[in-house]
Design a protein around this motif. Structure first.
Motif, PDB file in Angstrom:
ATOM      1  N   GLY A  90       5.010  -9.165  -3.105  1.00 17.37           N
ATOM      2  CA  GLY A  90       3.894  -9.568  -2.255  1.00 17.37           C
ATOM      3  C   GLY A  90       4.184  -9.460  -0.766  1.00 17.37           C
ATOM      4  N   GLU A 130       4.749  -6.832   1.161  1.00 21.49           N
ATOM      5  CA  GLU A 130       4.023  -5.760   1.850  1.00 21.49           C
ATOM      6  C   GLU A 130       2.642  -6.240   2.301  1.00 21.49           C
ATOM      7  OE1 GLU A 130       2.540  -1.158   1.110  1.00 21.49           O
ATOM      8  OE2 GLU A 130       2.499  -2.609  -0.527  1.00 21.49           O
ATOM      9  N   ALA A 131       1.913  -6.908   1.402  1.00 25.07           N
ATOM     10  CA  ALA A 131       0.563  -7.375   1.744  1.00 25.07           C
ATOM     11  C   ALA A 131       0.605  -8.408   2.866  1.00 25.07           C
ATOM     12  CB  ALA A 131      -0.106  -7.958   0.506  1.00 25.07           C
ATOM     13  N   THR A 132       1.603  -9.299   2.819  1.00 25.91           N
ATOM     14  CA  THR A 132       1.724 -10.341   3.853  1.00 25.91           C
ATOM     15  C   THR A 132       2.009  -9.719   5.219  1.00 25.91           C
ATOM     16  OG1 THR A 132       2.543 -11.918   2.219  1.00 25.91           O
ATOM     17  CG2 THR A 132       2.986 -12.397   4.536  1.00 25.91           C
ATOM     18  N   ALA A 180       1.436  -6.601   6.175  1.00 23.95           N
ATOM     19  CA  ALA A 180       0.313  -5.768   6.607  1.00 23.95           C
ATOM     20  C   ALA A 180      -0.799  -6.630   7.198  1.00 23.95           C
ATOM     21  CB  ALA A 180      -0.211  -4.947   5.431  1.00 23.95           C
ATOM     22  N   GLU A 181      -1.050  -7.782   6.581  1.00 23.39           N
ATOM     23  CA  GLU A 181      -2.099  -8.670   7.090  1.00 23.39           C
ATOM     24  C   GLU A 181      -1.729  -9.242   8.457  1.00 23.39           C
ATOM     25  OE1 GLU A 181      -4.554 -12.694   5.729  1.00 23.39           O
ATOM     26  OE2 GLU A 181      -2.936 -11.885   4.462  1.00 23.39           O
ATOM     27  N   ARG A 224       8.335   0.282   2.845  1.00 26.48           N
ATOM     28  CA  ARG A 224       7.642   1.394   2.184  1.00 26.48           C
ATOM     29  C   ARG A 224       8.568   2.595   2.005  1.00 26.48           C
ATOM     30  NH1 ARG A 224       1.914   0.601   5.535  1.00 26.48           N
ATOM     31  NH2 ARG A 224       1.093  -1.062   4.153  1.00 26.48           N
ATOM     32  N   GLN A 232       6.625   0.930  -6.589  1.00 22.08           N
ATOM     33  CA  GLN A 232       5.767   0.244  -5.645  1.00 22.08           C
ATOM     34  C   GLN A 232       6.609  -0.763  -4.847  1.00 22.08           C
ATOM     35  OE1 GLN A 232       2.517   0.915  -5.003  1.00 22.08           O
ATOM     36  NE2 GLN A 232       2.824   2.633  -6.439  1.00 22.08           N
ATOM     37  N   ASP A 252       6.197  -3.813  -4.210  1.00 21.15           N
ATOM     38  CA  ASP A 252       6.325  -5.101  -4.894  1.00 21.15           C
ATOM     39  C   ASP A 252       7.318  -5.062  -6.050  1.00 21.15           C
ATOM     40  OD1 ASP A 252       4.560  -6.246  -3.170  1.00 21.15           O
ATOM     41  OD2 ASP A 252       2.863  -6.286  -4.540  1.00 21.15           O
TER      42      ASP A 252
END
Length: 553
Positions: A206, A208-210, A212-213, A308, A317, A319
């Motif tokens: 998780g 990457e999403a954190t 990126a946000e 990435r 991926q 994650d």
């Protein structure tokens, strides 16, 4: 037990319906009358190869329906039916139907439910055994000798099967562990580097999403900072709009008493001052929320780029990087602890192999004892069948380890020697058809009380013998019939006289059509048929008297 047989349009048989009972049933008739057609018809119902040549000339198809008593729930037949979804109504007969088309092809049914020819053969082989001079199945096939000996000696291979399954499972686990260690060892350097790199980077699910946000929020703040600053300048400061409003309100307050209308203006200015003050506060809050640290933004972008990049490098991926790290670490641990693990597995395999050997050797000992008893039982049957110079033995020999199985480590084969000093040879190697037939009978008598099919068919097993030997054959068939249904095709009056029922197979012709028929004989007709078998075409008084003596005996 076979209870009935209905045949339609098979070679010379136009329509034939036969009923069978328990005990010994004999079928006689002149050579060429069609006895082989009758057996071929039954074989067809039991799964034999379907040949379109069996279809009666001018007919579209041939059919055979065999009816058997309902199989007991504990029998192999019942298990086969259940395994293949074939229903059996309680108390209803088991019906097997086979159709053969003149233009090729066949269909099989069990209780009117379609089935394959392979299943039909499996079911048929458990219902009926057919023995003849040229039989290459059953007692002559070494593949079945081990099972026959186990059945005779009541040798239970269950413990061996369990031990074999445990041994094979342990061996498979050892092979898999060795393969895993070997594969991992080849990649040791790569795994060491990759695990260290991933541990140092410490990716989290998780993440990457954190990142990126957070980066998107900071980038939005960077875009809006200048606009917010300009708006703030318009509102705040000595020359800002809010200061101007407050100054205007103070001046108006000093003169509002001079003119009533100015009070309304003053109230509006007061409200504007309050609203502008609130706007100033909200603007400050928005600026605070959108504020960002350029160094933090740079750090986030660097982390996201590296995250990435690692994912692309390992073809997963982002994650999944943490799980990949754990998986690679486990492979490294397998390398480091592999020898100890493999040693434990090797010990387990050795222990289970020893357990299998112990169980298999115990089973072999049981088989050796059973073989001795079977040899003695068969030997007792040979002399009356004019095989007193012959010897029979059951060979129980150990197989190579690669051939050991859930049935043990033994090869079992029946062998005979027909003359003094002659070497032992497999049953199927016997040259004399008459000798072979009598050996089969002797062996079958010895094995009779140890299971097998309920219905036994002997096809001209008495060919080439007569007198006392034929009488001995009849006596043994009669003995077998006490525990099995026996059908015998015979040319021997001594055998025919032993039957509980007697059927005559005869061929007739009206000048254009030839037919084969079967007739159940009465006592008088039976006496005449046995007399014919004794004397030939012309039945004499002596032959009738001899037939009477045979029947009385």
């Amino acid at each position: 037990m076979l209870t009935s047989l209905a045949i339609r349009n098979v070679v010379l048989i136009e329509a034939l319906d036969l009923e069978f009972g328990a005990g010994l049933s004999v079928l006689t008739g002149e050579t060429g009358a069609g006895k082989s057609i009758l057996l071929d018809s039954l074989g067809l119902a039991l799964g034999a190869r379907a040949d379109s040549g069996l279809v009666r000339n001018g007919e579209a198809q041939a059919s055979v329906v065999a009816a058997f008593e309902p199989p007991a729930a504990s029998t192999r037949v019942a298990q086969l039916l259940a395994d293949n979804g074939i229903d059996m109504e309680p108390g209803e007969p088991l019906l097997i139907r086979r159709l053969v088309k003149a233009d090729g092809g066949s269909r099989a049914f069990v209780n009117d439910q379609p089935c394959s020819a392979a299943l039909l053969r499996d079911i048929g082989g458990s219902l009926v055994e057919i023995h003849g001079q040229h039989d290459d199945r059953g007692l002559l096939n070494p593949r079945g000798h081990r099972a026959l000996l186990d059945s005779y000696g009541r040798c239970d291979a269950g413990a061996v099967a369990t031990a074999h399954a445990g041994w094979r499972a342990a061996a498979n686990a050892l092979a898999a562990a060795r393969e895993t260690v070997d594969n991992a060892a080849r990649d040791r350097d790569y795994l060491t580097h990759a695990v260290e790199e991933l541990r140092k980077f410490a990716p989290e699910p998780g993440e990457e999403a954190t990142l990126a946000e957070e980066r998107a929020t900071m980038q939005k703040g960077a875009r809006l900072t200048d606009d917010l600053s300009a708006v703030s300048d318009c509102l705040t400061g000595s020359d800002g709009g809010l200061a101007q409003l407050r100054q205007a309100a103070r001046r108006l307050d000093r003169i509002a008493g001079e003119e009533p209308l100015l009070n309304a203006v003053l109230e509006a200015l007061d409200r504007a001052v309050v609203e502008a003050g609130e706007a100033e506060d909200r603007l400050a809050e928005a600026a605070e929320a959108l504020s960002f640290d350029p160094a933090r933004l740079d750090s986030i972008e660097t982390r996201l780029f590296d995250l990435r990049g690692l994912a692309r490098k390992h073809q997963v991926q982002p994650d999944d990087l943490a799980a990949l790290r754990d998986e690679m670490a486990a492979k490294l641990a397998a390398i480091e602890g592999g020898e100890e693990h493999i040693a434990a597995l090797e010990k387990d395999v050795a222990g289970k192999a020893d357990a299998y050997r112990a169980a298999a050797q115990a089973l072999s000992a049981e088989r050796q004892l059973a073989a001795g008893r079977l040899d003695a039982a068969v030997a007792g049957e040979l002399a009356p069948l004019k095989l007193d110079a012959a010897r029979f033995r059951t060979v129980v020999a150990q197989l190579d380890e690669g051939q050991w199985s859930a049935q043990g480590m033994d090869r079992v084969e029946f062998e005979i020697s027909t003359n003094p000093g002659a070497p032992f040879a497999p049953l199927a190697k016997i040259a004399s058809g008459g000798e072979l037939s009598r050996f089969i009978l002797a062996l079958k008598v010895a094995l009779a009380e140890r299971g097998g099919a309920d219905t036994l068919i002997f096809d001209e097993i008495d060919r080439g013998v007569g007198g006392a030997v034929a009488d001995a054959i009849g006596e043994r068939l009669s003995r077998l019939a006490q525990s099995n249904q026996i059908l015998v095709v015979t040319h021997s009056p001594q055998v025919a006289a032993r039957g509980a029922s007697h059927m005559l197979i005869a061929k007739s012709s009206d000048g254009t059509v030839t037919r084969t028929g079967v007739h159940a004989l009465s006592e008088a007709e039976r006496r005449e048929e046995i007399a014919r078998m004794l004397s030939g075409a012309e039945i004499t008084a002596e032959a009738r008297a001899q037939a009477e003596r045979l029947l009385e005996a």
